[in-house]
Scaffold this motif. Structure first.
Motif, PDB file in Angstrom:
ATOM      1  N   VAL A 138     -17.700  19.887 -71.054  1.00  0.00           N
ATOM      2  CA  VAL A 138     -17.408  21.292 -71.344  1.00  0.00           C
ATOM      3  C   VAL A 138     -17.010  22.023 -70.057  1.00  0.00           C
ATOM      4  O   VAL A 138     -17.475  23.133 -69.775  1.00  0.00           O
ATOM      5  N   CYS A 139     -16.116  21.383 -69.288  1.00  0.00           N
ATOM      6  CA  CYS A 139     -15.560  22.023 -68.090  1.00  0.00           C
ATOM      7  C   CYS A 139     -14.948  23.374 -68.485  1.00  0.00           C
ATOM      8  O   CYS A 139     -14.311  23.502 -69.534  1.00  0.00           O
ATOM      9  N   LEU A 140     -15.127  24.340 -67.613  1.00  0.00           N
ATOM     10  CA  LEU A 140     -14.731  25.710 -67.953  1.00  0.00           C
ATOM     11  C   LEU A 140     -13.315  26.084 -67.547  1.00  0.00           C
ATOM     12  O   LEU A 140     -12.837  27.164 -67.900  1.00  0.00           O
ATOM     13  N   THR A 141     -12.624  25.212 -66.800  1.00  0.00           N
ATOM     14  CA  THR A 141     -11.345  25.654 -66.236  1.00  0.00           C
ATOM     15  C   THR A 141     -10.120  24.860 -66.714  1.00  0.00           C
ATOM     16  O   THR A 141      -9.002  25.253 -66.400  1.00  0.00           O
ATOM     17  N   VAL A 142     -10.301  23.753 -67.424  1.00  0.00           N
ATOM     18  CA  VAL A 142      -9.164  22.878 -67.714  1.00  0.00           C
ATOM     19  C   VAL A 142      -8.528  23.126 -69.077  1.00  0.00           C
ATOM     20  O   VAL A 142      -7.585  22.434 -69.456  1.00  0.00           O
TER      21      VAL A 142
ATOM     22  N   ALA B 242     -11.967  17.179 -66.219  1.00  0.00           N
ATOM     23  CA  ALA B 242     -12.941  18.095 -65.629  1.00  0.00           C
ATOM     24  C   ALA B 242     -12.517  18.449 -64.213  1.00  0.00           C
ATOM     25  O   ALA B 242     -11.921  17.634 -63.520  1.00  0.00           O
ATOM     26  N   CYS B 243     -12.823  19.681 -63.803  1.00  0.00           N
ATOM     27  CA  CYS B 243     -12.299  20.180 -62.530  1.00  0.00           C
ATOM     28  C   CYS B 243     -13.190  19.862 -61.338  1.00  0.00           C
ATOM     29  O   CYS B 243     -12.734  19.817 -60.201  1.00  0.00           O
ATOM     30  N   GLY B 244     -14.494  19.684 -61.603  1.00  0.00           N
ATOM     31  CA  GLY B 244     -15.411  19.358 -60.513  1.00  0.00           C
ATOM     32  C   GLY B 244     -15.960  20.558 -59.762  1.00  0.00           C
ATOM     33  O   GLY B 244     -16.839  20.399 -58.922  1.00  0.00           O
ATOM     34  N   HIS B 245     -15.447  21.759 -60.027  1.00  0.00           N
ATOM     35  CA  HIS B 245     -15.952  22.887 -59.256  1.00  0.00           C
ATOM     36  C   HIS B 245     -16.501  24.052 -60.082  1.00  0.00           C
ATOM     37  O   HIS B 245     -17.008  25.010 -59.531  1.00  0.00           O
ATOM     38  N   CYS B 246     -16.409  23.971 -61.416  1.00  0.00           N
ATOM     39  CA  CYS B 246     -16.975  25.068 -62.218  1.00  0.00           C
ATOM     40  C   CYS B 246     -18.477  24.843 -62.427  1.00  0.00           C
ATOM     41  O   CYS B 246     -19.019  23.786 -62.087  1.00  0.00           O
ATOM     42  N   ARG B 247     -19.117  25.800 -63.015  1.00  0.00           N
ATOM     43  CA  ARG B 247     -20.568  25.678 -63.232  1.00  0.00           C
ATOM     44  C   ARG B 247     -20.913  24.462 -64.106  1.00  0.00           C
ATOM     45  O   ARG B 247     -21.835  23.703 -63.788  1.00  0.00           O
ATOM     46  N   SER B 248     -20.166  24.259 -65.215  1.00  0.00           N
ATOM     47  CA  SER B 248     -20.458  23.109 -66.081  1.00  0.00           C
ATOM     48  C   SER B 248     -20.359  21.810 -65.300  1.00  0.00           C
ATOM     49  O   SER B 248     -21.244  20.951 -65.378  1.00  0.00           O
ATOM     50  N   CYS B 249     -19.261  21.642 -64.559  1.00  0.00           N
ATOM     51  CA  CYS B 249     -19.070  20.391 -63.823  1.00  0.00           C
ATOM     52  C   CYS B 249     -20.182  20.185 -62.806  1.00  0.00           C
ATOM     53  O   CYS B 249     -20.710  19.083 -62.662  1.00  0.00           O
ATOM     54  N   LYS B 250     -20.546  21.267 -62.114  1.00  0.00           N
ATOM     55  CA  LYS B 250     -21.600  21.134 -61.095  1.00  0.00           C
ATOM     56  C   LYS B 250     -22.933  20.743 -61.718  1.00  0.00           C
ATOM     57  O   LYS B 250     -23.761  20.137 -61.073  1.00  0.00           O
TER      58      LYS B 250
HETATM   59 ZN   LIG Z   1     -15.113  22.151 -64.385  1.00  0.00          ZN
END
Ligand SMILES: [Zn+2]
Ligand SMILES: NC(=O)c1ccc[n+]([C@@H]2O[C@H](COP(=O)([O-])OP(=O)(O)OC[C@H]3O[C@@H](n4cnc5c(N)ncnc54)[C@H](O)[C@@H]3O)[C@@H](O)[C@H]2O)c1
Ligand SMILES: [Zn+2]
Length: 399
Positions: free
Chosen positions: A111-115, A97-105
């Protein structure tokens, strides 16, 4: 240049330990990253989710390095990493997970949106999950390390409980998520379908959350003997007595407050002859049958969008014969998906460290070497009541 070895999927029914490249500070598209760390793997577990791939029930490509359940020691740090240092012992959530997309936040790290360019959600060593290299290996890269990693605070104390802490990367949070999303609380009556490691982790989590009684059901009597020895009630679905009757024998009524599917799409039918065959909607349908009105059903069991080995054409694209009308009539709630491990792993680490849960004994942890991984896969597939934990550097024996 350091060497590396890992467990590689060769084709249906076959895995092999091979030389693989030492991790690079690169994402799966080959782009340099500075937010990663390289771990020396301390422990890495074989999961029922791996078995779906190894049984040829997914579109996993041959040559995939397996392994998403990882605990490790930081040996190398990217320039952008701020909170980790070399020597830290860390638990890795199986979600990338990236920690900065909407899902992560919003804490939906499953369901991270960027990885993963193909769809939401990333994981190590898993089909359709973004191409991150698996950790059933000596070394592995963890991206977005500041966000993803959970540091195990006291190294010596952690190594003493490493058989338990190794379950934090997936099965314990997954079982717990199943129990939480099934609405388990003090005094609940609970049914868990599946006496594999995830089902047992769900049952143990239900107990931790205060359930009055937890019934574990399976079609594999050997796993039920083990579940019973851990203090759970059992339902033997290889017998012809229907599930609701077995529940009624135990509880005096044929329904429970909360139900958890820890089986997934390779479910077998019920009864003496039914349990010999795959019937992928069995668990979902039976849970709607035995869950009380307005009850919740937690579904950590995995369902797929493509299954080359499915029993019929509909199931090949993940379409199952679910009696959804029954769930609607009973006002059921359903919760599915990859577990957002990070939501729970810190609290569960504390529960382990303070002896509130003995998860290694409950799931039957058995430690093996990296070279023993192929036989571990075979034994797990045969249905033994064990959770195989690979110790690639023989650190457990030393600990
Ligand atoms: Zn993310
Ligand atoms: N949601 C997540 O993030 C997540 C994480 C980890 C695992 N999973 C999934 O959880 C599931 C369980 O994982 P596991 O490691 O325990 O796998 P496992 O294969 O060891 O256990 C599954 C058990 O279900 C039993 N079973 C089959 N049909 C049944 C039925 N009709 N009723 C009751 N039991 C039945 C099998 O005999 C087996 O013991 C898998 O589908 C796995 O992919 C999901
Ligand atoms: Zn897993």
């Amino acid at each position: 240049m350091s060497s590396n070895r890992g467990v590689v999927y060769i084709g249906p029914g076959k895995v092999e330990v091979q030389s693989i490249p030492y991790p690079k500070m690169q994402d799966p598209q080959g782009k340099q990253i500075d937010h990663g760390v390289i771990l020396r793997v301390v422990s890495t577990n074989i999961c029922g989710s791996d078995q779906h791939m190894v049984r040829g029930r997914t579109t996993a490509p041959e040559g995939l390095v397996l392994g998403h359940e990882i605990t490790g020691e930081v040996v190398e740090i990217g320039r952008g990493v701020e909170t980790m240092k070399v020597g830290d012992l860390v638990s890795v959530p199986f979600n990338v997970a990236c920690g900065h997309c909407r899902s992560c936040k919003e804490q939906h790290t499953g369901v991270c949106l960027t990885v993963n360019p193909a769809r939401a959600g990333g994981a190590y060593g898993y089909v359709d999950m973004g191409g991150w290299i698996g950790g059933q290996a000596e070394y592995v890269l963890v991206p977005y390390a500041d966000f993803n990693l959970l540091r195990l605070p006291d190294r010596d104390a952690a190594m003493e409980k490493i058989r338990d802490l190794t379950c934090l990367s997936d099965i314990l949070p997954t079982g717990y998520h199943g129990a939480v999303t099934a609405g388990v609380g003090p005094g609940s009556t609970v049914y868990v379908a599946g006496a594999g490691p995830v089902g047992l982790a769900a049952a143990a989590s239900a107990r931790l959350l205060g359930a009055a009684v937890v019934i574990v059901g399976d079609v594999n009597p050997i796993r039920l003997v083990h579940a019973k020895a851990q203090g759970f009630e059992i339902a033997d679905l290889s017998k012809d007595t229907p599930l609701h009757e077995q529940i009624a024998e135990l509880l005096g009524e044929p329904e429970v407050d909360c139900a958890i599917d820890a089986v997934g799409f390779e479910a077998r039918g019920h009864g003496h002859s039914g349990s010999q065959q795959e019937a992928p909607a069995t668990v979902l349908n039976s849970l709607m049958g035995v869950t009380r009105v307005a009850g919740k059903i937690g579904i950590p069991g995995l369902y797929v969008t493509e299954d080359p080995g499915a029993v019929d054409a509909a199931a090949k694209v993940g379409a199952l014969s679910i009696r959804f009308g029954l769930g609607w009539a009973k006002s059921h709630s359903f919760h599915t998906g990859q577990t957002p491990v990070m939501k729970y792993n810190r609290q569960l680490m504390q529960a382990i460290m303070w002896d509130r849960i003995k998860i290694a004994d409950i799931v039957g942890v058995e430690v093996i070497t990296l070279d023993e991984a192929p036989s571990g896969y075979g034994a797990f597939d045969s249905g033994v009541p064990k959770k195989f934990v690979i110790d690639p550097h023989n650190l457990f024996r030393r600990a």
